[in-house]
Design a protein around this motif. Structure first.
Motif, PDB file in Angstrom:
ATOM      1  N   LEU A 123       0.344  -1.002  -0.135  1.00 38.61           N
ATOM      2  CA  LEU A 123      -0.216   0.455  -0.058  1.00 38.61           C
ATOM      3  C   LEU A 123       0.699   0.892  -0.414  1.00 38.61           C
ATOM      4  CD1 LEU A 123      -2.871  -0.815   2.902  1.00 38.61           C
ATOM      5  CD2 LEU A 123      -2.826  -1.657  -0.185  1.00 38.61           C
ATOM      6  N   ALA A 124       1.870   0.899   0.200  1.00 38.81           N
ATOM      7  CA  ALA A 124       3.119   2.297   0.267  1.00 38.81           C
ATOM      8  C   ALA A 124       2.700   3.108  -0.915  1.00 38.81           C
ATOM      9  CB  ALA A 124       4.223   1.784   0.626  1.00 38.81           C
ATOM     10  N   LYS A 125       2.698   4.446  -1.168  1.00 40.62           N
ATOM     11  CA  LYS A 125       2.595   5.376  -2.459  1.00 40.62           C
ATOM     12  C   LYS A 125       3.740   6.304  -1.810  1.00 40.62           C
ATOM     13  CE  LYS A 125      -1.431   3.322  -4.306  1.00 40.62           C
ATOM     14  NZ  LYS A 125      -1.146   3.102  -5.569  1.00 40.62           N
ATOM     15  N   PHE A 126       3.809   6.874  -2.905  1.00 47.18           N
ATOM     16  CA  PHE A 126       4.740   8.352  -2.866  1.00 47.18           C
ATOM     17  C   PHE A 126       3.911   8.932  -4.229  1.00 47.18           C
ATOM     18  CE2 PHE A 126       7.483  11.646  -4.360  1.00 47.18           C
ATOM     19  CZ  PHE A 126       8.001  12.304  -3.693  1.00 47.18           C
ATOM     20  N   LYS A 127       4.054  10.043  -3.595  1.00 50.48           N
ATOM     21  CA  LYS A 127       2.613  11.048  -5.178  1.00 50.48           C
ATOM     22  C   LYS A 127       3.914  12.843  -4.743  1.00 50.48           C
ATOM     23  CE  LYS A 127      -0.612   8.505  -6.384  1.00 50.48           C
ATOM     24  NZ  LYS A 127      -0.622   8.384  -7.601  1.00 50.48           N
ATOM     25  N   ASN A 128       3.764  13.581  -5.775  1.00 50.97           N
ATOM     26  CA  ASN A 128       4.152  15.134  -6.048  1.00 50.97           C
ATOM     27  C   ASN A 128       2.904  15.865  -5.971  1.00 50.97           C
ATOM     28  OD1 ASN A 128       8.072  14.403  -6.875  1.00 50.97           O
ATOM     29  ND2 ASN A 128       6.840  13.231  -7.408  1.00 50.97           N
ATOM     30  N   ALA A 129       3.496  16.764  -5.701  1.00 48.90           N
ATOM     31  CA  ALA A 129       2.456  17.996  -5.852  1.00 48.90           C
ATOM     32  C   ALA A 129       3.065  19.416  -6.591  1.00 48.90           C
ATOM     33  CB  ALA A 129       1.821  18.156  -4.577  1.00 48.90           C
ATOM     34  N   ASP A 130       1.606  20.160  -6.808  1.00 54.42           N
ATOM     35  CA  ASP A 130       2.455  20.956  -7.427  1.00 54.42           C
ATOM     36  C   ASP A 130       0.417  21.947  -7.511  1.00 54.42           C
ATOM     37  OD1 ASP A 130       4.457  20.465  -8.889  1.00 54.42           O
ATOM     38  OD2 ASP A 130       4.019  20.087 -10.308  1.00 54.42           O
ATOM     39  N   VAL A 131       0.615  23.101  -6.409  1.00 52.71           N
ATOM     40  CA  VAL A 131      -0.180  24.187  -6.653  1.00 52.71           C
ATOM     41  C   VAL A 131       0.097  25.832  -7.312  1.00 52.71           C
ATOM     42  CG1 VAL A 131      -1.406  25.228  -5.202  1.00 52.71           C
ATOM     43  CG2 VAL A 131      -0.738  23.466  -4.391  1.00 52.71           C
ATOM     44  N   ILE A 132      -0.563  25.271  -8.910  1.00 52.63           N
ATOM     45  CA  ILE A 132      -0.330  26.108  -9.462  1.00 52.63           C
ATOM     46  C   ILE A 132      -1.468  27.659 -10.061  1.00 52.63           C
ATOM     47  CG2 ILE A 132       0.002  27.368 -11.675  1.00 52.63           C
ATOM     48  CD1 ILE A 132       2.254  24.664 -12.217  1.00 52.63           C
ATOM     49  N   GLY A 133      -1.471  28.458  -9.909  1.00 53.70           N
ATOM     50  CA  GLY A 133      -2.605  29.621 -10.029  1.00 53.70           C
ATOM     51  C   GLY A 133      -3.645  29.389 -11.425  1.00 53.70           C
ATOM     52  N   HIS A 134      -4.973  29.096 -11.135  1.00 53.38           N
ATOM     53  CA  HIS A 134      -5.510  28.442 -12.570  1.00 53.38           C
ATOM     54  C   HIS A 134      -5.487  29.652 -13.479  1.00 53.38           C
ATOM     55  CE1 HIS A 134      -9.224  27.340 -14.203  1.00 53.38           C
ATOM     56  NE2 HIS A 134      -9.394  26.782 -13.776  1.00 53.38           N
ATOM     57  N   PRO A 135      -5.317  29.427 -14.482  1.00 56.03           N
ATOM     58  CA  PRO A 135      -5.027  30.240 -16.112  1.00 56.03           C
ATOM     59  C   PRO A 135      -6.272  30.991 -16.531  1.00 56.03           C
ATOM     60  CG  PRO A 135      -5.460  28.359 -16.443  1.00 56.03           C
ATOM     61  CD  PRO A 135      -5.125  27.983 -14.947  1.00 56.03           C
ATOM     62  N   GLY A 136      -7.393  30.450 -15.847  1.00 53.98           N
ATOM     63  CA  GLY A 136      -8.794  30.590 -16.256  1.00 53.98           C
ATOM     64  C   GLY A 136      -9.597  32.169 -15.205  1.00 53.98           C
ATOM     65  N   ALA A 137      -8.529  33.650 -15.450  1.00 53.88           N
ATOM     66  CA  ALA A 137      -8.975  34.403 -14.530  1.00 53.88           C
ATOM     67  C   ALA A 137      -9.607  35.569 -15.778  1.00 53.88           C
ATOM     68  CB  ALA A 137      -7.946  35.053 -13.665  1.00 53.88           C
ATOM     69  N   LYS A 138      -9.696  35.197 -16.786  1.00 54.83           N
ATOM     70  CA  LYS A 138     -10.155  36.212 -17.748  1.00 54.83           C
ATOM     71  C   LYS A 138     -10.961  35.826 -18.284  1.00 54.83           C
ATOM     72  CE  LYS A 138      -9.641  38.749 -22.393  1.00 54.83           C
ATOM     73  NZ  LYS A 138      -8.423  39.280 -23.059  1.00 54.83           N
ATOM     74  N   LEU A 139     -11.389  34.216 -18.348  1.00 57.41           N
ATOM     75  CA  LEU A 139     -12.399  33.847 -19.073  1.00 57.41           C
ATOM     76  C   LEU A 139     -13.484  33.644 -17.713  1.00 57.41           C
ATOM     77  CD1 LEU A 139     -13.250  32.220 -21.305  1.00 57.41           C
ATOM     78  CD2 LEU A 139     -12.655  30.372 -20.208  1.00 57.41           C
ATOM     79  N   PHE A 140     -12.791  33.407 -16.659  1.00 55.40           N
ATOM     80  CA  PHE A 140     -14.347  32.997 -16.091  1.00 55.40           C
ATOM     81  C   PHE A 140     -14.518  34.809 -15.095  1.00 55.40           C
ATOM     82  CE2 PHE A 140     -14.507  32.964 -10.950  1.00 55.40           C
ATOM     83  CZ  PHE A 140     -15.629  32.410 -10.973  1.00 55.40           C
ATOM     84  N   SER A 141     -13.863  35.399 -15.532  1.00 58.88           N
ATOM     85  CA  SER A 141     -15.093  37.289 -14.963  1.00 58.88           C
ATOM     86  C   SER A 141     -15.764  37.539 -16.721  1.00 58.88           C
ATOM     87  CB  SER A 141     -12.943  38.031 -15.378  1.00 58.88           C
ATOM     88  OG  SER A 141     -13.952  39.470 -15.382  1.00 58.88           O
TER      89      SER A 141
END
Length: 311
Positions: free
Chosen positions: A115-133
């Motif tokens: 059951l042992a696992k390893f995972k990396n993680a990235d948290v990067i700003g969402h690119p959709g601000a203009k479209l979301f606006s």
């Protein structure tokens, strides 16, 4: 009058959710995923009061207080260092002398359920601000989120001591006390895993759940200040007429919720744990959009007097 049009637009994008598991995640897909009425959850929640003064005197003006979710970041959780599923930002988290390899633990015994696992993680700003606006313009006044497009808030390849060695969080009470800071519940037999220590190692038979746990850990870190990790806080400061999202808390939608991006795109948001089928990634790489709640109202005077919520 514009709301039905926006709702129809969001419903049309649901068709994107039929992508097959293992499809590559692109910036274009992430942009389109921001058009989700379900994740947005736009509501009028109260009234704000402002004191407006001019040469003719002072009077109290009001404005509508709204609340909705904003896609602040894309959180990736993946097994092989350097192989984040979001291809356009892969150069941000390449292997380095202190962060290489990855994957699951094994002794190459076919009978073993390791059951042992390893995972990396990235948290990067969402690119959709203009479209979301543009999308939210049809609903009325909107609130700004804390995320900046393509800004790296956490890259586990740069957080080696905490992410790969669990220092110092391996000794925290949250990491040593069963039932404390866990995703799910033992009483309902739906326990996915523990938030602490907030690193890349864990024990979980289901790879999708393992990816979700690591994503929750990463989100937990960046939505707090002063954590023993290498990261940038994903937070905004409160101001008159603006109430930003705070710390992310597991299983609490009032603090944030997750939209699956890969291996299968969804136009709905949920918290961990959740019911339903869990798509398994062939390469052990997953990504979610982290939506967080913000409240705000339009400034209509020089001084903010307060607000009243309907609920």
């Amino acid at each position: 009058m514009k709301i039905p049009q926006r709702l129809r637009l969001g419903s049309a994008i649901v068709l994107l959710g039929t992508a097959t598991p293992g499809a590559a995640l692109t910036t274009s897909t992430i942009l389109q995923s921001a058009l989700s009425p379900d994740c947005l959850e736009y509501r009028v929640v109260g009234i704000c009061y402002w004191l407006h003064c001019s040469s003719s005197g002072c009077r109290v003006r009001t404005s509508v207080k709204v609340r909705h979710y904003v896609p602040d970041a894309v959180v990736s959780s993946y097994s092989n260092t350097g192989d984040t599923p979001w291809g356009e930002v892969r150069a941000m988290s390449l292997p380095n002398p202190t962060a290489q390899a990855g994957g699951d633990g094994t002794t190459n015994q076919e009978h073993e359920n390791n059951l042992a696992k390893f995972k990396n993680a990235d948290v990067i700003g969402h690119p959709g601000a203009k479209l979301f606006s543009q999308f939210t313009a049809g609903f009325g006044y909107r609130c700004d989120g804390a995320g900046t497009a393509f800004m790296p808030y956490l890259l586990s390849t740069l957080d080696t001591l905490a992410w790969r060695y669990n220092l110092p969080e391996a000794a925290y009470p949250e990491a040593l006390t069963p039932g404390l800071r866990e995703i799910g519940s033992r009483s309902t037999l739906n326990l996915w895993g523990n938030v602490y220590p907030r690193g890349g190692f864990l024990h979980q038979a289901d790879d999708h759940k393992a990816g979700a746990i690591v994503a929750q850990r990463a989100g937990d870190i960046v939505t707090r200040r002063g954590q023993p990790h290498v990261y940038q806080p994903l937070l905004s400061d409160a101001r008159d007429g603006y109430w930003p999202a705070g710390a992310l808390v597991e299983s609490d939608a009032a603090t944030g919720k997750w939209q699956p991006l890969t291996p299968r795109l969804s136009m709905s948001c949920a918290v961990f744990p959740h019911d339903g089928p869990l798509a398994q990634a062939r390469q052990g790489d997953y990504a979610w959009a982290l939506w967080r709640p913000y409240s705000c109202c339009k400034r209509r005077g020089q001084r903010f007097l307060g607000s009243v919520d309907f609920d």
